[in-house]
Write a protein that holds these residues in place. Structure first.
Motif, PDB file in Angstrom:
ATOM      1  N   THR A 144       0.831  -1.209   0.000  1.00  0.00           N
ATOM      2  CA  THR A 144       0.000   0.000   0.000  1.00  0.00           C
ATOM      3  C   THR A 144       0.862   1.255   0.000  1.00  0.00           C
ATOM      4  OG1 THR A 144      -1.772  -1.140   1.181  1.00  0.00           O
ATOM      5  CG2 THR A 144      -1.771   1.264   1.269  1.00  0.00           C
ATOM      6  N   THR A 145       1.888   1.263   0.855  1.00  0.00           N
ATOM      7  CA  THR A 145       2.733   2.449   0.977  1.00  0.00           C
ATOM      8  C   THR A 145       3.492   2.733  -0.306  1.00  0.00           C
ATOM      9  OG1 THR A 145       2.971   2.059   3.357  1.00  0.00           O
ATOM     10  CG2 THR A 145       4.590   3.510   2.319  1.00  0.00           C
ATOM     11  N   THR A 146       4.092   1.704  -0.898  1.00  0.00           N
ATOM     12  CA  THR A 146       4.872   1.943  -2.120  1.00  0.00           C
ATOM     13  C   THR A 146       3.975   2.359  -3.278  1.00  0.00           C
ATOM     14  OG1 THR A 146       4.840  -0.444  -2.587  1.00  0.00           O
ATOM     15  CG2 THR A 146       6.797   0.449  -1.488  1.00  0.00           C
ATOM     16  N   ARG A 147       2.770   1.785  -3.361  1.00  0.00           N
ATOM     17  CA  ARG A 147       1.860   2.180  -4.441  1.00  0.00           C
ATOM     18  C   ARG A 147       1.327   3.595  -4.237  1.00  0.00           C
ATOM     19  NH1 ARG A 147       1.551  -1.325  -9.093  1.00  0.00           N
ATOM     20  NH2 ARG A 147       2.897  -3.037  -8.427  1.00  0.00           N
ATOM     21  N   LEU A 148       1.111   3.987  -2.992  1.00  0.00           N
ATOM     22  CA  LEU A 148       0.723   5.375  -2.723  1.00  0.00           C
ATOM     23  C   LEU A 148       1.861   6.328  -3.085  1.00  0.00           C
ATOM     24  CD1 LEU A 148      -1.171   5.008   0.682  1.00  0.00           C
ATOM     25  CD2 LEU A 148      -2.149   5.811  -1.481  1.00  0.00           C
ATOM     26  N   LEU A 149       3.093   5.926  -2.770  1.00  0.00           N
ATOM     27  CA  LEU A 149       4.238   6.747  -3.158  1.00  0.00           C
ATOM     28  C   LEU A 149       4.310   6.906  -4.670  1.00  0.00           C
ATOM     29  CD1 LEU A 149       6.951   5.364  -0.715  1.00  0.00           C
ATOM     30  CD2 LEU A 149       6.266   7.758  -0.904  1.00  0.00           C
ATOM     31  N   GLU A 150       4.121   5.802  -5.381  1.00  0.00           N
ATOM     32  CA  GLU A 150       4.151   5.868  -6.845  1.00  0.00           C
ATOM     33  C   GLU A 150       3.074   6.808  -7.361  1.00  0.00           C
ATOM     34  OE1 GLU A 150       3.599   2.950 -10.737  1.00  0.00           O
ATOM     35  OE2 GLU A 150       2.377   2.736  -8.943  1.00  0.00           O
ATOM     36  N   GLY A 151       1.855   6.674  -6.813  1.00  0.00           N
ATOM     37  CA  GLY A 151       0.765   7.545  -7.258  1.00  0.00           C
ATOM     38  C   GLY A 151       1.025   9.007  -6.955  1.00  0.00           C
ATOM     39  N   GLY A 152       1.571   9.272  -5.766  1.00  0.00           N
ATOM     40  CA  GLY A 152       1.866  10.654  -5.407  1.00  0.00           C
ATOM     41  C   GLY A 152       2.957  11.255  -6.270  1.00  0.00           C
ATOM     42  N   LEU A 153       3.989  10.473  -6.545  1.00  0.00           N
ATOM     43  CA  LEU A 153       5.066  10.965  -7.402  1.00  0.00           C
ATOM     44  C   LEU A 153       4.571  11.232  -8.816  1.00  0.00           C
ATOM     45  CD1 LEU A 153       7.800   8.515  -6.108  1.00  0.00           C
ATOM     46  CD2 LEU A 153       7.945  11.015  -5.969  1.00  0.00           C
ATOM     47  N   ALA A 154       3.764  10.302  -9.345  1.00  0.00           N
ATOM     48  CA  ALA A 154       3.225  10.499 -10.690  1.00  0.00           C
ATOM     49  C   ALA A 154       2.336  11.736 -10.740  1.00  0.00           C
ATOM     50  CB  ALA A 154       2.441   9.265 -11.118  1.00  0.00           C
ATOM     51  N   GLY A 155       1.543  11.927  -9.676  1.00  0.00           N
ATOM     52  CA  GLY A 155       0.681  13.110  -9.622  1.00  0.00           C
ATOM     53  C   GLY A 155       1.464  14.406  -9.569  1.00  0.00           C
ATOM     54  N   VAL A 201      12.647   8.333  -9.571  1.00  0.00           N
ATOM     55  CA  VAL A 201      12.474   7.818  -8.209  1.00  0.00           C
ATOM     56  C   VAL A 201      11.935   6.401  -8.271  1.00  0.00           C
ATOM     57  CG1 VAL A 201      11.370   8.154  -5.967  1.00  0.00           C
ATOM     58  CG2 VAL A 201      11.968  10.142  -7.365  1.00  0.00           C
ATOM     59  N   CYS A 202      12.503   5.514  -7.455  1.00  0.00           N
ATOM     60  CA  CYS A 202      11.995   4.144  -7.324  1.00  0.00           C
ATOM     61  C   CYS A 202      11.600   3.896  -5.878  1.00  0.00           C
ATOM     62  CB  CYS A 202      13.046   3.133  -7.757  1.00  0.00           C
ATOM     63  SG  CYS A 202      12.569   1.412  -7.450  1.00  0.00           S
ATOM     64  N   ALA A 203      10.348   3.485  -5.669  1.00  0.00           N
ATOM     65  CA  ALA A 203       9.876   3.070  -4.343  1.00  0.00           C
ATOM     66  C   ALA A 203       9.751   1.557  -4.346  1.00  0.00           C
ATOM     67  CB  ALA A 203       8.531   3.712  -4.034  1.00  0.00           C
ATOM     68  N   MET A 204      10.365   0.879  -3.399  1.00  0.00           N
ATOM     69  CA  MET A 204      10.332  -0.581  -3.428  1.00  0.00           C
ATOM     70  C   MET A 204      10.139  -1.168  -2.037  1.00  0.00           C
ATOM     71  SD  MET A 204      14.286  -1.763  -4.084  1.00  0.00           S
ATOM     72  CE  MET A 204      13.896  -3.454  -3.646  1.00  0.00           C
ATOM     73  N   GLU A 205       9.479  -2.325  -2.001  1.00  0.00           N
ATOM     74  CA  GLU A 205       9.341  -3.085  -0.778  1.00  0.00           C
ATOM     75  C   GLU A 205      10.652  -3.814  -0.499  1.00  0.00           C
ATOM     76  OE1 GLU A 205       5.754  -5.507  -0.559  1.00  0.00           O
ATOM     77  OE2 GLU A 205       4.920  -4.393  -2.253  1.00  0.00           O
ATOM     78  N   VAL A 206      11.041  -3.817   0.764  1.00  0.00           N
ATOM     79  CA  VAL A 206      12.264  -4.512   1.171  1.00  0.00           C
ATOM     80  C   VAL A 206      11.883  -5.503   2.265  1.00  0.00           C
ATOM     81  CG1 VAL A 206      14.621  -4.300   2.018  1.00  0.00           C
ATOM     82  CG2 VAL A 206      13.636  -2.463   0.621  1.00  0.00           C
ATOM     83  N   SER A 207      11.841  -6.770   1.933  1.00  0.00           N
ATOM     84  CA  SER A 207      11.446  -7.801   2.892  1.00  0.00           C
ATOM     85  C   SER A 207      12.614  -8.198   3.772  1.00  0.00           C
ATOM     86  CB  SER A 207      10.916  -9.025   2.157  1.00  0.00           C
ATOM     87  OG  SER A 207      11.963  -9.657   1.438  1.00  0.00           O
ATOM     88  N   SER A 208      12.302  -8.815   4.917  1.00  0.00           N
ATOM     89  CA  SER A 208      13.366  -9.310   5.798  1.00  0.00           C
ATOM     90  C   SER A 208      14.169 -10.407   5.099  1.00  0.00           C
ATOM     91  CB  SER A 208      12.762  -9.835   7.102  1.00  0.00           C
ATOM     92  OG  SER A 208      11.839 -10.887   6.855  1.00  0.00           O
ATOM     93  N   HIS A 209      13.488 -11.237   4.288  1.00  0.00           N
ATOM     94  CA  HIS A 209      14.203 -12.256   3.521  1.00  0.00           C
ATOM     95  C   HIS A 209      15.257 -11.604   2.624  1.00  0.00           C
ATOM     96  CE1 HIS A 209      10.540 -14.356   4.684  1.00  0.00           C
ATOM     97  NE2 HIS A 209      11.032 -15.499   4.260  1.00  0.00           N
ATOM     98  N   ALA A 210      14.863 -10.505   1.970  1.00  0.00           N
ATOM     99  CA  ALA A 210      15.771  -9.825   1.049  1.00  0.00           C
ATOM    100  C   ALA A 210      17.012  -9.313   1.758  1.00  0.00           C
ATOM    101  CB  ALA A 210      15.041  -8.669   0.367  1.00  0.00           C
ATOM    102  N   LEU A 211      16.832  -8.801   2.971  1.00  0.00           N
ATOM    103  CA  LEU A 211      17.966  -8.266   3.711  1.00  0.00           C
ATOM    104  C   LEU A 211      18.903  -9.382   4.160  1.00  0.00           C
ATOM    105  CD1 LEU A 211      15.879  -5.663   5.646  1.00  0.00           C
ATOM    106  CD2 LEU A 211      17.831  -5.079   4.193  1.00  0.00           C
ATOM    107  N   VAL A 212      18.344 -10.489   4.645  1.00  0.00           N
ATOM    108  CA  VAL A 212      19.170 -11.599   5.113  1.00  0.00           C
ATOM    109  C   VAL A 212      19.906 -12.266   3.951  1.00  0.00           C
ATOM    110  CG1 VAL A 212      19.105 -13.894   6.163  1.00  0.00           C
ATOM    111  CG2 VAL A 212      17.767 -12.031   7.153  1.00  0.00           C
ATOM    112  N   LEU A 213      19.234 -12.401   2.808  1.00  0.00           N
ATOM    113  CA  LEU A 213      19.798 -13.116   1.662  1.00  0.00           C
ATOM    114  C   LEU A 213      20.589 -12.217   0.717  1.00  0.00           C
ATOM    115  CD1 LEU A 213      16.732 -15.421   0.869  1.00  0.00           C
ATOM    116  CD2 LEU A 213      18.856 -16.045   2.038  1.00  0.00           C
ATOM    117  N   GLY A 214      20.738 -10.950   1.071  1.00  0.00           N
ATOM    118  CA  GLY A 214      21.582 -10.060   0.288  1.00  0.00           C
ATOM    119  C   GLY A 214      20.975  -9.573  -1.013  1.00  0.00           C
ATOM    120  N   ARG A 215      19.647  -9.645  -1.150  1.00  0.00           N
ATOM    121  CA  ARG A 215      19.031  -9.255  -2.428  1.00  0.00           C
ATOM    122  C   ARG A 215      19.154  -7.758  -2.702  1.00  0.00           C
ATOM    123  NH1 ARG A 215      13.480 -12.745  -1.639  1.00  0.00           N
ATOM    124  NH2 ARG A 215      14.449 -14.812  -1.778  1.00  0.00           N
ATOM    125  N   VAL A 216      19.275  -6.924  -1.660  1.00  0.00           N
ATOM    126  CA  VAL A 216      19.412  -5.487  -1.889  1.00  0.00           C
ATOM    127  C   VAL A 216      20.856  -5.030  -1.687  1.00  0.00           C
ATOM    128  CG1 VAL A 216      17.013  -4.869  -1.442  1.00  0.00           C
ATOM    129  CG2 VAL A 216      18.612  -5.024   0.476  1.00  0.00           C
TER     130      VAL A 216
END
Length: 263
Positions: A144-155, A201-216
């Motif tokens: 929800t937060t990232t999609r709201l950010l995308e909508g606000g930035l586009a607006g 601008v890129c808004a992205m979800e960052v999961s705990s899995h991603a942080l532990v597994l080095g995806r970001v």
């Protein structure tokens, strides 16, 4: 590393149309200098790399195939298939190095997972550094937060992109992705596509899995956002405290410049 001017790829593509061209020798020297001890097999060949992938089924010609050890198999088991699909070199560990197909050069490091994100960023020309990056973590509300950010930035007239659970959208065009936070090679490829398409601008979800597994790994967020913490993902994390510490890792100086915490 060199690149040539070109035009953006087709809508929905997850790779840049015009990636940098990086000789394996140059990448090897950079890894030794910046990341970890490394050596090459088959040093008489010096292929030019134009991409990177963890999946032998998604190899493109010119790729570096990342053959990582896993719980049930080693990625090098699929190296022959990757080479057959166009991979020109392999990133692996010492256990995998002896099993790379004959004549195919390999970049060998003790822990390839630890360097994968930064190697991916380097091969694509560090595209996240050319974007304003917003990373959002929390048990609930990331999408929800990232999609709201995308909508606000586009607006506001800002060309933007979003990555998360329901997929990726780049400048208003949907791109199919499978994970909340894609694996590092896919993620940096997406960032390179964003740069080609003029995203700011890129808004992205960052999961705990991603942080532990080095995806970001290889990304420093301009703003890291913390929403909340609940009892979740205890099939992956042993305790809630471990889950919290995984999310807290996003807010260190090596991963974020500013933090926004919901209280």
């Amino acid at each position: 590393m060199t690149s040539t001017p070109g035009t953006p790829g087709t809508p929905g593509d997850t790779r840049p149309a015009d990636p940098p061209r990086t000789p394996l020798s140059e990448l090897t020297a950079w890894v030794r200098r910046e990341l970890a001890p490394a050596h090459r097999t088959a040093p008489s060949t010096d292929p030019t790399l134009t991409g990177i992938t963890l999946s032998s089924q998604r190899v493109r010609p010119g790729d570096l195939y990342a053959a990582l050890p896993g719980a049930r198999a080693h990625g090098v088991d699929y190296a022959a298939a990757a080479v057959g699909a166009g991979a020109v070199a392999v990133l692996t560990d010492p256990a995998g190095a002896d099993r790379v197909p004959p004549g195919v050069p390999a970049l060998v490091v003790d822990d390839p997972r630890r360097v994968l994100g930064r190697v991916s960023a380097h091969l694509y020309g560090h595209p996240a550094e050319r974007l304003t990056m917003i990373g959002v973590t929390g048990t609930q509300g990331k999408t929800t937060t990232t999609r709201l950010l995308e909508g606000g930035l586009a607006g506001a007239g800002v060309r933007s992109a979003v990555i998360g659970t329901v997929g990726t959208r780049i400048a208003g065009v949907d791109v199919r992705t499978a994970l909340t936070t894609p694996e590092a090679p896919d993620l940096h490829g997406l960032f390179a596509v964003m740069v080609e398409r003029g995203v700011e601008v890129c808004a992205m979800e960052v999961s705990s899995h991603a942080l532990v597994l080095g995806r970001v790994d290889g990304v420093v967020f301009d703003v890291a956002v913390f929403l909340n913490l609940g009892r979740d993902h205890l099939d992956f994390h042993d305790t809630v405290e471990e889950y919290f510490q995984a999310k807290a890792a996003l807010f260190g100086p090596d991963r974020a410049r500013r933090a926004l915490v919901n209280r």
